[in-house]
Design an enzyme around this catalytic site. Sequence first.
Site, PDB file in Angstrom:
ATOM      1  N   VAL A  11       0.834  -1.212   0.000  1.00 21.73           N
ATOM      2  CA  VAL A  11       0.000   0.000   0.000  1.00 21.73           C
ATOM      3  C   VAL A  11       0.871   1.265   0.000  1.00 21.73           C
ATOM      4  O   VAL A  11       0.610   2.218  -0.739  1.00 21.73           O
ATOM      5  CB  VAL A  11      -0.971  -0.010   1.206  1.00 21.73           C
ATOM      6  CG1 VAL A  11      -1.818   1.257   1.221  1.00 21.73           C
ATOM      7  CG2 VAL A  11      -1.868  -1.238   1.149  1.00 21.73           C
ATOM      8  N   LYS A  90      -6.956  -1.519   9.305  1.00 21.16           N
ATOM      9  CA  LYS A  90      -8.294  -1.818   9.846  1.00 21.16           C
ATOM     10  C   LYS A  90      -8.235  -2.452  11.220  1.00 21.16           C
ATOM     11  O   LYS A  90      -9.031  -2.138  12.106  1.00 21.16           O
ATOM     12  CB  LYS A  90      -9.073  -2.713   8.876  1.00 21.16           C
ATOM     13  CG  LYS A  90      -8.416  -4.055   8.613  1.00 21.16           C
ATOM     14  CD  LYS A  90      -8.477  -4.455   7.156  1.00 21.16           C
ATOM     15  CE  LYS A  90      -7.310  -5.368   6.848  1.00 21.16           C
ATOM     16  NZ  LYS A  90      -7.155  -5.688   5.464  1.00 21.16           N
ATOM     17  N   GLU A 114     -10.513   5.876   4.882  1.00 21.54           N
ATOM     18  CA  GLU A 114     -11.195   5.358   3.696  1.00 21.54           C
ATOM     19  C   GLU A 114     -10.642   3.996   3.256  1.00 21.54           C
ATOM     20  O   GLU A 114     -11.380   3.118   2.802  1.00 21.54           O
ATOM     21  CB  GLU A 114     -11.040   6.361   2.543  1.00 21.54           C
ATOM     22  CG  GLU A 114     -11.708   5.969   1.258  1.00 21.54           C
ATOM     23  CD  GLU A 114     -13.222   5.894   1.399  1.00 21.54           C
ATOM     24  OE1 GLU A 114     -13.857   6.939   1.546  1.00 21.54           O
ATOM     25  OE2 GLU A 114     -13.765   4.777   1.371  1.00 21.54           O
ATOM     26  N   GLY A 119     -11.314  -1.195   0.174  1.00 27.69           N
ATOM     27  CA  GLY A 119     -10.150  -0.843  -0.667  1.00 27.69           C
ATOM     28  C   GLY A 119     -10.365   0.465  -1.394  1.00 27.69           C
ATOM     29  O   GLY A 119     -10.559   1.518  -0.777  1.00 27.69           O
ATOM     30  N   ILE A 121     -12.883   1.405  -3.205  1.00 28.80           N
ATOM     31  CA  ILE A 121     -14.271   1.899  -3.300  1.00 28.80           C
ATOM     32  C   ILE A 121     -14.448   3.067  -2.327  1.00 28.80           C
ATOM     33  O   ILE A 121     -14.067   2.948  -1.164  1.00 28.80           O
ATOM     34  CB  ILE A 121     -15.286   0.795  -2.897  1.00 28.80           C
ATOM     35  CG1 ILE A 121     -15.105  -0.457  -3.745  1.00 28.80           C
ATOM     36  CG2 ILE A 121     -16.716   1.317  -2.993  1.00 28.80           C
ATOM     37  CD1 ILE A 121     -15.976  -1.612  -3.277  1.00 28.80           C
ATOM     38  N   GLU A 175      -2.936 -14.326   1.725  1.00 30.66           N
ATOM     39  CA  GLU A 175      -1.690 -14.328   2.498  1.00 30.66           C
ATOM     40  C   GLU A 175      -1.207 -15.773   2.661  1.00 30.66           C
ATOM     41  O   GLU A 175      -1.995 -16.712   2.567  1.00 30.66           O
ATOM     42  CB  GLU A 175      -1.946 -13.760   3.900  1.00 30.66           C
ATOM     43  CG  GLU A 175      -2.670 -12.443   3.945  1.00 30.66           C
ATOM     44  CD  GLU A 175      -1.795 -11.286   3.502  1.00 30.66           C
ATOM     45  OE1 GLU A 175      -0.565 -11.411   3.628  1.00 30.66           O
ATOM     46  OE2 GLU A 175      -2.334 -10.290   3.022  1.00 30.66           O
ATOM     47  N   ASP A 186     -10.910 -10.471   9.072  1.00 27.14           N
ATOM     48  CA  ASP A 186     -10.655  -9.271   8.275  1.00 27.14           C
ATOM     49  C   ASP A 186     -11.979  -8.518   8.045  1.00 27.14           C
ATOM     50  O   ASP A 186     -12.058  -7.297   8.223  1.00 27.14           O
ATOM     51  CB  ASP A 186     -10.022  -9.697   6.932  1.00 27.14           C
ATOM     52  CG  ASP A 186      -9.877  -8.549   5.962  1.00 27.14           C
ATOM     53  OD1 ASP A 186      -8.878  -7.826   6.046  1.00 27.14           O
ATOM     54  OD2 ASP A 186     -10.773  -8.381   5.107  1.00 27.14           O
ATOM     55  N   LYS A 190     -13.551  -4.684   9.275  1.00 29.11           N
ATOM     56  CA  LYS A 190     -14.164  -3.770   8.314  1.00 29.11           C
ATOM     57  C   LYS A 190     -15.621  -3.461   8.694  1.00 29.11           C
ATOM     58  O   LYS A 190     -16.126  -2.360   8.444  1.00 29.11           O
ATOM     59  CB  LYS A 190     -14.078  -4.380   6.908  1.00 29.11           C
ATOM     60  CG  LYS A 190     -12.635  -4.454   6.401  1.00 29.11           C
ATOM     61  CD  LYS A 190     -12.503  -5.332   5.166  1.00 29.11           C
ATOM     62  CE  LYS A 190     -11.089  -5.271   4.593  1.00 29.11           C
ATOM     63  NZ  LYS A 190     -10.848  -6.259   3.523  1.00 29.11           N
ATOM     64  N   GLY A 287      -5.354  -4.258  -2.994  1.00 23.83           N
ATOM     65  CA  GLY A 287      -4.294  -4.082  -3.988  1.00 23.83           C
ATOM     66  C   GLY A 287      -3.589  -2.743  -3.861  1.00 23.83           C
ATOM     67  O   GLY A 287      -4.098  -1.804  -3.256  1.00 23.83           O
TER      68      GLY A 287
END
Length: 379
Positions: A11, A90, A114, A119, A121, A175, A186, A190, A287
Amino acid sequence: MKAALLGFGTVGKGVAGIIDQGRDKDTAGLEIVRILKRTPADDPRITLDYRDIEACDAELVAECMGGLEPAHTYVRKALEAGRHVVTANKKMLAEHYIELAGLAKEKGVRLLFEATAGGGIPWMAALRRLRRIDDVQSFRGILNGTTNYILSAMTDAGLDFGEMLKKAQELGYAEADPTDDIDGYDVRYKTVLSAIAAFDAAVRPETVPALGIRHISAADIAWGREHGRIVKLIASGEKKDGRLSLYVMPQFLPDTDVLARIGRNFNGVEAVSTTLGPSTYIGQGAGRLPTGHAMVQDMLTIAKGEEMTAYEAAAAEVDNSRVEKRFYIRTVKPEVFAGVMAEAAGTGAFVTECMPLIDLLALIGQAGDPELFAAVVAD
Ligand code: HSE
């Protein structure tokens, strides 16, 4: 605005690449002056020592290190020093939101996130925008690209979970230790952050029930197909009559449902709000560039001084007592579910009568079957 970057992995490289190359866009107003990294590299901005970040003249810190520590400490220190923070982390933010948001408010700086859910969006931005006019009543969505890739490929190719997980790892979607993705953790983080943005409610992550897809089989997918349904791992949130329901579970969606159509490693999430009704947001959920894009959008919001409604989230409790569904269960301990079983669903599987989620979770605990697979059969 000068910014420091914490973390230079997937990232971080996306963020730096977008800012360094975006000279004819609004990003020209951003400059990365320091980058904290674990290993040396050939860029004069890179340091291995956090004290160099503290000493630099950045007004904004962009954190994309991942993990709880030292990310939490570094973000806290940045806020204490009166710097704005944007984060993609997160897990860290879901664990420490109340503390960090309180600190940001006290210091008069922004804390934006954000990139933590959905991701690339603009999901958090959509929620903020909706709330300028509406109350958000509920949300539901696919918020994990890895598991959506696996489920979509299983649905399309009829392959089994183990094969698809291996392929996802080879393609770099999953992963090496895929636990957080496939066991639903995960998505749980979120979901917590989505509830903050949608409902101003900050819950403890461990209080959100999260069931994943580790034990789904080709037979389960085939049962869905035979019944006009497609299985997706879904984050659900609703605030109604003062009760906040939040849970993460696979769901057999009717194949006409907009979320059932979201394939590959994409994410898709729907909000229902008072005057707009349902609105759906679809795109790249993970990504380098999509997540980097989301972080840079937050950086620009701060640099341009855009006033967006601030979240005023307070500590809240999850209350799933009104969630009642039909559930698909495959287990070697069917006798535990004898009182709620409604119909057989092939070998070793059955569908329950409509029943409370909290009762189902109690029965799952009682069954103690480590390979049990459970999913909502959505209306
Ligand atoms: N592993 C996560 C996913 C990364 O697949 O969605 C983005 O949060």
